[in-house]
Design an enzyme around this catalytic site. Structure first.
Site, PDB file in Angstrom:
ATOM      1  N   GLU A 167      40.415  44.693  33.495  1.00 39.74           N
ATOM      2  CA  GLU A 167      40.638  43.339  32.982  1.00 39.74           C
ATOM      3  C   GLU A 167      41.257  43.307  31.583  1.00 39.74           C
ATOM      4  O   GLU A 167      40.720  42.695  30.663  1.00 39.74           O
ATOM      5  CB  GLU A 167      39.310  42.571  33.035  1.00 39.74           C
ATOM      6  CG  GLU A 167      38.725  42.583  34.440  1.00 39.74           C
ATOM      7  CD  GLU A 167      37.435  41.769  34.604  1.00 39.74           C
ATOM      8  OE1 GLU A 167      36.824  41.417  33.585  1.00 39.74           O
ATOM      9  OE2 GLU A 167      37.072  41.491  35.760  1.00 39.74           O
ATOM     10  N   ASN A 208      42.792  47.542  36.748  1.00 44.17           N
ATOM     11  CA  ASN A 208      42.149  46.591  37.660  1.00 44.17           C
ATOM     12  C   ASN A 208      42.011  45.246  36.951  1.00 44.17           C
ATOM     13  O   ASN A 208      41.645  45.197  35.777  1.00 44.17           O
ATOM     14  CB  ASN A 208      40.760  47.165  37.995  1.00 44.17           C
ATOM     15  CG  ASN A 208      40.036  46.457  39.113  1.00 44.17           C
ATOM     16  OD1 ASN A 208      40.603  46.293  40.200  1.00 44.17           O
ATOM     17  ND2 ASN A 208      38.795  46.057  38.885  1.00 44.17           N
ATOM     18  N   HIS A 244      38.710  37.844  43.629  1.00 45.60           N
ATOM     19  CA  HIS A 244      37.568  36.924  43.670  1.00 45.60           C
ATOM     20  C   HIS A 244      38.137  35.538  43.970  1.00 45.60           C
ATOM     21  O   HIS A 244      38.521  34.797  43.060  1.00 45.60           O
ATOM     22  CB  HIS A 244      36.825  36.944  42.339  1.00 45.60           C
ATOM     23  CG  HIS A 244      36.225  38.282  42.031  1.00 45.60           C
ATOM     24  ND1 HIS A 244      35.191  38.815  42.790  1.00 45.60           N
ATOM     25  CD2 HIS A 244      36.510  39.214  41.088  1.00 45.60           C
ATOM     26  CE1 HIS A 244      34.869  40.005  42.304  1.00 45.60           C
ATOM     27  NE2 HIS A 244      35.658  40.281  41.280  1.00 45.60           N
ATOM     28  N   GLU A 272      37.681  44.011  44.872  1.00 49.49           N
ATOM     29  CA  GLU A 272      36.386  43.327  44.707  1.00 49.49           C
ATOM     30  C   GLU A 272      36.357  42.025  45.508  1.00 49.49           C
ATOM     31  O   GLU A 272      35.912  40.980  45.018  1.00 49.49           O
ATOM     32  CB  GLU A 272      36.128  43.035  43.219  1.00 49.49           C
ATOM     33  CG  GLU A 272      36.189  44.259  42.329  1.00 49.49           C
ATOM     34  CD  GLU A 272      35.922  43.964  40.854  1.00 49.49           C
ATOM     35  OE1 GLU A 272      35.503  42.837  40.509  1.00 49.49           O
ATOM     36  OE2 GLU A 272      36.135  44.877  40.035  1.00 49.49           O
ATOM     37  N   ASP A 274      35.819  38.773  47.373  1.00 47.59           N
ATOM     38  CA  ASP A 274      34.859  37.783  47.851  1.00 47.59           C
ATOM     39  C   ASP A 274      35.577  36.442  47.873  1.00 47.59           C
ATOM     40  O   ASP A 274      36.662  36.298  47.315  1.00 47.59           O
ATOM     41  CB  ASP A 274      33.545  37.755  47.043  1.00 47.59           C
ATOM     42  CG  ASP A 274      33.711  37.736  45.534  1.00 47.59           C
ATOM     43  OD1 ASP A 274      34.662  37.096  45.035  1.00 47.59           O
ATOM     44  OD2 ASP A 274      32.881  38.360  44.838  1.00 47.59           O
TER      45      ASP A 274
HETATM   46  C1  XIL Z   1      29.786  42.194  38.010  1.00 44.57           C
HETATM   47  C2  XIL Z   1      28.516  42.705  38.670  1.00 44.57           C
HETATM   48  O1  XIL Z   1      28.597  42.481  40.059  1.00 44.57           O
HETATM   49  C3  XIL Z   1      27.317  42.003  38.089  1.00 44.57           C
HETATM   50  O2  XIL Z   1      26.119  42.566  38.604  1.00 44.57           O
HETATM   51  C4  XIL Z   1      27.321  42.125  36.580  1.00 44.57           C
HETATM   52  O3  XIL Z   1      26.249  41.383  36.036  1.00 44.57           O
HETATM   53  C5  XIL Z   1      28.642  41.632  36.020  1.00 44.57           C
HETATM   54  O4  XIL Z   1      29.708  42.324  36.616  1.00 44.57           O
HETATM   55  N1  XIL Z   1      34.851  42.024  37.773  1.00 44.57           N
HETATM   56  C6  XIL Z   1      34.485  43.339  37.726  1.00 44.57           C
HETATM   57  C7  XIL Z   1      33.097  43.716  38.123  1.00 44.57           C
HETATM   58  O5  XIL Z   1      35.331  44.208  37.493  1.00 44.57           O
HETATM   59  O6  XIL Z   1      32.646  44.831  37.409  1.00 44.57           O
HETATM   60  C8  XIL Z   1      32.147  42.574  37.955  1.00 44.57           C
HETATM   61  O7  XIL Z   1      30.868  42.970  38.452  1.00 44.57           O
HETATM   62  C9  XIL Z   1      32.661  41.354  38.661  1.00 44.57           C
HETATM   63  C10 XIL Z   1      33.966  40.917  38.068  1.00 44.57           C
END
Ligand code: XIL
Length: 497
Positions: A167, A208, A244, A272, A274
């Site tokens: 990020e 990422n 996301h 990631e 969802d």
């Molecule tokens: C999230 C985890 O799932 C949580 O448990 C934690 O509190 C915060 O981070 N982007 C990312 C991940 O790269 O590492 C994050 O994971 C979600 C957003």
């Protein structure tokens, strides 16, 4: 951080026009096999591997205490991303004190289930211990390099890819201001990549980020950064699209965007995934979620260089969404009771599987996919006892190699083209000179060089007539990254392709 994420991730995007309907997406979840993991032979991992891809999930240390979660994770998924266990606040909570226990537990689980690992994450503004952000700027570079070197070295050979920097961008495409940019400007990114590469030259190195999935200012910034890193010869192997999403808002430019990155010579991955919705979930949103999931998987499958898809958490109870996006949830493929949702069925269909209930009256045929084979004599659950020696079979093998300077990964799919099931298999083949296997998944492979044999694991011993199974391995090479050749299955020569 929560507020920052909320603000950053909830912009209302124009509804993307999603043309792809998932044929099986609206089947009732109850038709998907027995138990929470879905039907044997229709697992996401088997289907993905048959397409030279993978399907991953995030797992946390606490997830490992749940037999329900581990049962699904170990059967449905073949790639694991530790949810939190490899982040800086866990791995180096105070300067020079490293703690790899939690990450090691995730890696052990992955190994025990023939899954690969995406290392996540080395350098990130979030979940960064205070001692780093309060260092004098002159000391940040050394701290970062030591952190990267120690962590990557600890997991050397055990991690398929690292999210080296997570990020790095703001929504407008400017570089995020954090301890690393304050100390080193944009140069911290190349420095982190070079440092990671020196520690494990075989790991794929990724940047990422989120909201870079579609074309736009933020993905343009990532694109410009990757182009410039490539031009400078900085080791960069891939870009992770966190993905996301919000139901109905998957960017329609996802595929085109992935393609422009792969054209730069890097892999892309959905890292990631969802797809959240207001809770309680409506039937319409669950149907849209199925369409969205299928769209994402189909997009990845359509782009050579999109290596795989990972979901962020196994089921809705494991998702980070309700904690970070108030009023939203239901974002994964498994519901609160770990039953597969319409999204799961849609993904199975997108991966070429079938979600229909097996009918006992349908007889097995060589053209039937393993998932649709109802015959108990050819079902993987009826694998032969060890006293039955493996028999030879007619076979066909396809290989898929993805290589870089000194390493490669190779996925091998072997199809049983004979008329009866194979119960227990050994696939012998020849590795090109200079190649040496460093790790394997879904099979044991030995010796490391020359004439090698891949042997089944307990869960994939059976290959039904007409069915296939896939395994893969990572190898070093000295210039010849050609695929293996001369395959024989239980002593019988296999056709290519
Ligand atoms: C999230 C985890 O799932 C949580 O448990 C934690 O509190 C915060 O981070 N982007 C990312 C991940 O790269 O590492 C994050 O994971 C979600 C957003």
């Amino acid at each position: 951080m929560a507020a920052q994420l909320r603000a950053a991730r909830r912009p209302g995007r124009a509804l993307a026009a999603l043309a792809l309907a998932a044929a099986g997406g609206l089947l009732a979840a109850a038709t998907v096999g027995s138990g929470p993991a879905g039907a044997a032979g229709t697992t996401l991992r088997d289907l993905a591997e048959a397409k030279g891809s993978y399907f991953g999930t995030a797992l946390t240390q606490s997830n490992l205490n749940s037999s329900t979660i581990t049962a699904i994770a170990g059967t449905q998924f073949d790639m694991v991303t530790p949810g939190n266990e490899m982040k800086w606040d866990t791995t180096e909570p105070s300067a020079g004190n490293f703690n790899f226990g939690p990450g090691d537990q995730i890696v052990s689980f992955a190994k025990a289930h023939s899954m690969r690992v995406r290392g996540h994450t080395l350098v990130w503004h979030s979940q960064l211990p205070n001692w780093v952000s309060s260092l004098p700027t002159a000391q940040v570079q050394a701290a970062m390099e030591k952190h990267v070197t120690t962590e990557v070295t600890h997991y050397k050979g055990q991690v398929y890819s690292w999210d080296v920097v997570n990020e790095p961008f703001n929504e407008d495409g400017t570089l995020r201001t954090d301890a690393f940019t304050n100390a080193m400007g944009s140069g911290y990114i190349a420095d982190a990549l070079r440092t990671a590469h020196a520690a494990d030259p075989n790991a794929k190195l990724y940047l990422n980020d989120y909201n870079i999935e579609g074309l736009g200012a933020k993905s343009d910034a990532m694109y410009a950064l990757v182009s410039s890193l490539k031009q400078q010869g900085v080791p960069i192997d891939g870009v992770g699209f966190e993905s996301h999403f919000i139901v109905g808002q998957v960017p329609s430019s996802l595929k085109a965007n992935m393609q422009r990155f792969t054209a730069l010579g890097v892999d892309v991955a959905i890292t990631e995934l969802d797809d959240r919705m207001p809770v309680p979930a409506s039937a319409a949103n669950l149907a849209q979620q199925a369409t969205d999931y299928a769209y994402v998987v189909n997009s990845c499958l359509a782009v050579s260089g999109c290596v795989g898809v990972s979901q962020w958490g196994v089921g809705d109870p494991d998702s980070w969404i309700p904690d970070f996006f108030s009023g939203y949830g239901a974002a994964t493929m498994y519901d609160n009771n770990y039953q597969p949702k319409a999204a799961y069925n849609a993904v199975v269909t997108a991966l070429g599987g079938s979600t229909a209930s097996p009918s006992p009256s349908v007889s097995s045929s060589p053209s039937a996919s393993p998932s649709s084979s109802p015959s108990s004599s050819s079902s993987p659950s009826s694998s032969a006892s060890p006293s039955v020696p493996p028999t030879g079979a007619a076979c066909k093998v396809t290989t898929q190699v993805s290589s870089w300077n000194t390493g490669l990964t190779e996925n091998v799919t072997v199809t049983n083209t004979g008329g009866s099931a194979v119960n227990g298999w050994k696939l012998a083949f020849t590795l090109p000179g200079g190649q040496s296997v460093t790790n394997a998944w879904n099979a044991t492979v030995s010796p490391a060089t020359g004439q090698v044999t891949a042997s089944n694991l307990s869960y994939n011993a059976a290959i039904p007539a007409g069915g296939s199974t896939s395994f893969g391995f990572q190898a070093n090479h000295t210039g010849n990254a050609a695929a293996a050749s001369g395959f024989t299955l239980n002593g019988v020569a296999c056709a290519a392709g």
